[in-house]
Design a protein around this motif. Sequence first.
Motif, PDB file in Angstrom:
ATOM      1  N   LEU A  62       0.821  -1.210   0.000  1.00 42.76           N
ATOM      2  CA  LEU A  62       0.000   0.000   0.000  1.00 42.76           C
ATOM      3  C   LEU A  62       0.854   1.258   0.000  1.00 42.76           C
ATOM      4  CD1 LEU A  62      -2.752  -1.078   2.539  1.00 42.76           C
ATOM      5  CD2 LEU A  62      -3.185  -0.334   0.185  1.00 42.76           C
ATOM      6  N   TYR A  63       1.977   1.225   0.717  1.00 41.73           N
ATOM      7  CA  TYR A  63       2.839   2.405   0.837  1.00 41.73           C
ATOM      8  C   TYR A  63       4.206   2.220   0.185  1.00 41.73           C
ATOM      9  CZ  TYR A  63      -0.762   3.658   4.156  1.00 41.73           C
ATOM     10  OH  TYR A  63      -1.982   3.936   4.724  1.00 41.73           O
ATOM     11  N   GLY A  95      -0.118  15.099   3.706  1.00 41.96           N
ATOM     12  CA  GLY A  95       0.667  14.911   2.490  1.00 41.96           C
ATOM     13  C   GLY A  95       1.611  13.729   2.544  1.00 41.96           C
ATOM     14  N   ILE A  96       1.678  13.032   3.663  1.00 41.94           N
ATOM     15  CA  ILE A  96       2.536  11.854   3.795  1.00 41.94           C
ATOM     16  C   ILE A  96       1.752  10.597   3.413  1.00 41.94           C
ATOM     17  CG2 ILE A  96       3.551  10.303   5.534  1.00 41.94           C
ATOM     18  CD1 ILE A  96       5.504  12.379   4.774  1.00 41.94           C
ATOM     19  N   GLY A  97       2.339   9.785   2.527  1.00 40.90           N
ATOM     20  CA  GLY A  97       1.731   8.501   2.192  1.00 40.90           C
ATOM     21  C   GLY A  97       0.493   8.597   1.325  1.00 40.90           C
ATOM     22  N   ARG A  98       0.368   9.641   0.507  1.00 40.17           N
ATOM     23  CA  ARG A  98      -0.812   9.750  -0.347  1.00 40.17           C
ATOM     24  C   ARG A  98      -0.804   8.660  -1.419  1.00 40.17           C
ATOM     25  NH1 ARG A  98      -3.334  15.636  -0.844  1.00 40.17           N
ATOM     26  NH2 ARG A  98      -4.937  14.244  -1.634  1.00 40.17           N
ATOM     27  N   ALA A  99      -2.007   8.279  -1.852  1.00 40.62           N
ATOM     28  CA  ALA A  99      -2.116   7.244  -2.871  1.00 40.62           C
ATOM     29  C   ALA A  99      -1.807   7.778  -4.264  1.00 40.62           C
ATOM     30  CB  ALA A  99      -3.520   6.640  -2.848  1.00 40.62           C
ATOM     31  N   HIS A 100      -2.042   9.077  -4.477  1.00 41.24           N
ATOM     32  CA  HIS A 100      -1.816   9.666  -5.803  1.00 41.24           C
ATOM     33  C   HIS A 100      -1.221  11.060  -5.629  1.00 41.24           C
ATOM     34  CE1 HIS A 100      -2.464  10.441 -10.055  1.00 41.24           C
ATOM     35  NE2 HIS A 100      -2.987  11.601  -9.732  1.00 41.24           N
ATOM     36  N   PRO A 101      -0.130  11.380  -6.346  1.00 40.89           N
ATOM     37  CA  PRO A 101       0.557  10.479  -7.271  1.00 40.89           C
ATOM     38  C   PRO A 101       1.300   9.376  -6.527  1.00 40.89           C
ATOM     39  CG  PRO A 101       1.758  12.545  -7.065  1.00 40.89           C
ATOM     40  CD  PRO A 101       0.471  12.727  -6.309  1.00 40.89           C
ATOM     41  N   THR A 102       1.199   8.172  -7.038  1.00 42.42           N
ATOM     42  CA  THR A 102       1.784   7.015  -6.360  1.00 42.42           C
ATOM     43  C   THR A 102       3.294   6.956  -6.576  1.00 42.42           C
ATOM     44  OG1 THR A 102       1.884   4.595  -6.375  1.00 42.42           O
ATOM     45  CG2 THR A 102       1.189   5.667  -8.408  1.00 42.42           C
ATOM     46  N   PRO A 103       4.052   6.515  -5.573  1.00 43.30           N
ATOM     47  CA  PRO A 103       5.501   6.347  -5.762  1.00 43.30           C
ATOM     48  C   PRO A 103       5.863   5.181  -6.663  1.00 43.30           C
ATOM     49  CG  PRO A 103       4.850   5.647  -3.558  1.00 43.30           C
ATOM     50  CD  PRO A 103       3.647   6.303  -4.173  1.00 43.30           C
ATOM     51  N   ALA A 104       4.862   4.474  -7.195  1.00 45.51           N
ATOM     52  CA  ALA A 104       5.170   3.376  -8.112  1.00 45.51           C
ATOM     53  C   ALA A 104       5.913   3.848  -9.358  1.00 45.51           C
ATOM     54  CB  ALA A 104       3.880   2.654  -8.514  1.00 45.51           C
ATOM     55  N   TRP A 105       5.841   5.156  -9.655  1.00 41.57           N
ATOM     56  CA  TRP A 105       6.558   5.680 -10.824  1.00 41.57           C
ATOM     57  C   TRP A 105       8.072   5.533 -10.680  1.00 41.57           C
ATOM     58  CZ3 TRP A 105      10.217   9.460 -10.225  1.00 41.57           C
ATOM     59  CH2 TRP A 105      10.163  10.240  -9.067  1.00 41.57           C
ATOM     60  N   LEU A 106       8.536   5.326  -9.471  1.00 44.15           N
ATOM     61  CA  LEU A 106       9.978   5.249  -9.241  1.00 44.15           C
ATOM     62  C   LEU A 106      10.651   4.120 -10.008  1.00 44.15           C
ATOM     63  CD1 LEU A 106      10.048   5.890  -5.386  1.00 44.15           C
ATOM     64  CD2 LEU A 106      10.900   7.422  -7.166  1.00 44.15           C
ATOM     65  N   THR A 107       9.924   3.081 -10.334  1.00 40.19           N
ATOM     66  CA  THR A 107      10.531   1.934 -11.012  1.00 40.19           C
ATOM     67  C   THR A 107      10.245   1.920 -12.512  1.00 40.19           C
ATOM     68  OG1 THR A 107       8.605   0.523 -10.569  1.00 40.19           O
ATOM     69  CG2 THR A 107      10.349   0.564  -8.905  1.00 40.19           C
ATOM     70  N   LEU A 108       9.537   2.925 -13.018  1.00 38.16           N
ATOM     71  CA  LEU A 108       9.161   2.922 -14.427  1.00 38.16           C
ATOM     72  C   LEU A 108      10.313   3.390 -15.314  1.00 38.16           C
ATOM     73  CD1 LEU A 108       5.553   4.421 -14.203  1.00 38.16           C
ATOM     74  CD2 LEU A 108       6.240   2.009 -14.255  1.00 38.16           C
ATOM     75  N   MET A 119      11.313   7.796   0.638  1.00 38.23           N
ATOM     76  CA  MET A 119      11.207   7.994   2.086  1.00 38.23           C
ATOM     77  C   MET A 119       9.795   8.408   2.479  1.00 38.23           C
ATOM     78  SD  MET A 119      14.011   7.125   3.482  1.00 38.23           S
ATOM     79  CE  MET A 119      13.785   7.834   5.128  1.00 38.23           C
ATOM     80  N   ASN A 120       9.122   9.173   1.631  1.00 36.35           N
ATOM     81  CA  ASN A 120       7.732   9.543   1.919  1.00 36.35           C
ATOM     82  C   ASN A 120       6.879   8.285   2.067  1.00 36.35           C
ATOM     83  OD1 ASN A 120       4.841  10.265   1.181  1.00 36.35           O
ATOM     84  ND2 ASN A 120       5.739  12.309   1.192  1.00 36.35           N
ATOM     85  N   GLY A 121       7.113   7.285   1.206  1.00 39.61           N
ATOM     86  CA  GLY A 121       6.384   6.030   1.329  1.00 39.61           C
ATOM     87  C   GLY A 121       6.709   5.293   2.624  1.00 39.61           C
ATOM     88  N   ILE A 122       7.986   5.277   2.998  1.00 42.81           N
ATOM     89  CA  ILE A 122       8.371   4.612   4.247  1.00 42.81           C
ATOM     90  C   ILE A 122       7.779   5.345   5.445  1.00 42.81           C
ATOM     91  CG2 ILE A 122      10.329   4.001   5.721  1.00 42.81           C
ATOM     92  CD1 ILE A 122      11.950   3.492   3.187  1.00 42.81           C
ATOM     93  N   TYR A 123       7.793   6.674   5.418  1.00 40.09           N
ATOM     94  CA  TYR A 123       7.152   7.436   6.489  1.00 40.09           C
ATOM     95  C   TYR A 123       5.663   7.090   6.570  1.00 40.09           C
ATOM     96  CZ  TYR A 123      11.307  10.514   6.397  1.00 40.09           C
ATOM     97  OH  TYR A 123      12.579  11.028   6.445  1.00 40.09           O
ATOM     98  N   GLY A 124       5.020   6.962   5.400  1.00 41.74           N
ATOM     99  CA  GLY A 124       3.606   6.599   5.392  1.00 41.74           C
ATOM    100  C   GLY A 124       3.375   5.249   6.040  1.00 41.74           C
ATOM    101  N   GLU A 125       4.243   4.285   5.761  1.00 40.13           N
ATOM    102  CA  GLU A 125       4.129   2.958   6.375  1.00 40.13           C
ATOM    103  C   GLU A 125       4.285   3.051   7.892  1.00 40.13           C
ATOM    104  OE1 GLU A 125       4.027  -1.166   7.152  1.00 40.13           O
ATOM    105  OE2 GLU A 125       3.381  -0.060   5.371  1.00 40.13           O
ATOM    106  N   ILE A 126       5.252   3.832   8.358  1.00 35.15           N
ATOM    107  CA  ILE A 126       5.453   3.979   9.805  1.00 35.15           C
ATOM    108  C   ILE A 126       4.249   4.657  10.453  1.00 35.15           C
ATOM    109  CG2 ILE A 126       6.828   5.176  11.565  1.00 35.15           C
ATOM    110  CD1 ILE A 126       9.291   4.664   9.825  1.00 35.15           C
ATOM    111  N   CYS A 127       3.737   5.715   9.837  1.00 34.51           N
ATOM    112  CA  CYS A 127       2.573   6.417  10.392  1.00 34.51           C
ATOM    113  C   CYS A 127       1.346   5.515  10.415  1.00 34.51           C
ATOM    114  CB  CYS A 127       2.289   7.677   9.585  1.00 34.51           C
ATOM    115  SG  CYS A 127       3.480   9.011   9.811  1.00 34.51           S
TER     116      CYS A 127
END
Length: 498
Positions: A187-188, A265-278, A319-327
């Motif tokens: 999810l994050y 603004g932490i861990g939002r679903a959109h825009p998703t960090p999935a773009w990092l691997t594209l 890191m925003n995604g990891i912060y979202g997971e921790i929160c």
Amino acid sequence: MHPLSAAVADLFEALARHGRAVTRSDEDQRRQLATEVGGHVAHVVSVAEQGPAPAKDEPPPRAVALAMARALFGSPHLSQTLSVFTTASEYRVFVPSPQLADALGLAPWELEELRNDLDVEVAAFLKQSRALHWLWSKGGNPKIAPAPLWTLLFPGSVQPQAERFAYRGGRLYALVDQPAPPPVEALYLPWLPGSERWTAVPTTHFAARYLDPSLVRSLSRAIGGPEAEIVDLLDEVVCVVPADDEQAFLLKDRWRSEGWSAVTGIGRAHPTPAWLTLRLAPDAIEPDGWLEKQGDGLALKTPTRVFDRHAMGRIATMMNGIYGEICARTLTREKIDAHRQSVLFDLDPYIQRVLQPLLDWAVDPRTHRHLAGRMGVEPEHVGAAMAQVRDGWARAAATSWGGVPTEERPFTVQSILAAHLAVSQASLHRLFHAEDDPRAPHSRILLLFVAHYLKDAPLGRLWKTVDGKLPPPEDVVGQWFWPLWLRVLDAIDATESP
């Protein structure tokens, strides 16, 4: 080696062994090593130097004050305006006042602006909830008959239809039988190793741009707003999760469904960090300033700076995604179980994976053709220059951004981030579960404070030297939250006193 560097190096060595056990499908060793990783995380926290405690009347740093103000003004919205699930009973309402401004070291007008900005974010989340309600009604009765809503949201999909839909706050969940389901952390952290084998990435399997335009127009008229805004809004709303693990996913996603991610603004679903691997487009990085035409070929001018600039943005998003997971874990009051630390701290494969598209771009023939046309040279000359670029970028990715601490290089970005995460998580957990001051509960304010601070804090602060030395791992939570929280309560008491 520096004690902290040695502790982080031990952590990464244990993570590497854990990763090899996962690859071999050695479940017994994986569980054993996962627990060992948790012990190393605790050891990193124990050897990290503590920053000086603030003096009683010391004003907080501006970034800390702003985060606290946003937390104070956002808390009533989460407990009242967005009360889809109340996670606490009575929460105090904080309003701008001269006394509060003095306590935070901010101007009174700044407090008014901060509150107004939060009102705008909350209004956007409420529009998201209205859009969801409209979709739910348009789909008939999705709980009993999911097919009509599935057809609206996934036109022409060859995937199995949703077994059912779930509606929580500002999020709509399509519950689908998945032969290769993602872990709940997807999810994050959608860049997790092995994501290419998942049946569906929760936050990207739905794409609003493929919807029937008439549906978007109807929704636009129903709730107000331009169609482009509605498309972005729907990308924030719809999530595809495994039907067999519904409760775990819906519980973890409370951070989004209750509006915490929208407010902070932490861990939002959109825009998703999935773009990092594209894969990057050929024109994703312009050559200005670091590539120059020289005769028939190209000359390089500090190309590593270009890589560092793009790497900074990518690592910050990660890191925003990891912060979202921790929160998200903290919101649901998860314990810091040792065996669940691996997914947060296995930074080496994460960093290399999110930087890999930059390396691939440098040697992509499409890139070479684009640069040849842009620079007015033959593609083969571009290829020779870009091979050098790729080698330099790969060294930076492996030894500056990534890499385990050594005697010769005791700190890398990877090691600094690991220490920062370990210390921040430990302080957040400790204070979240601390006894409340009798005047007001603090857990909601704390979680908002952490998220607001991390959202706006530049990543480079973590390795900014002081007198030529790296500072201790940042611990804004442990150093500043409690004294500033008591100062705020004292100021409000003084305001309310007759």
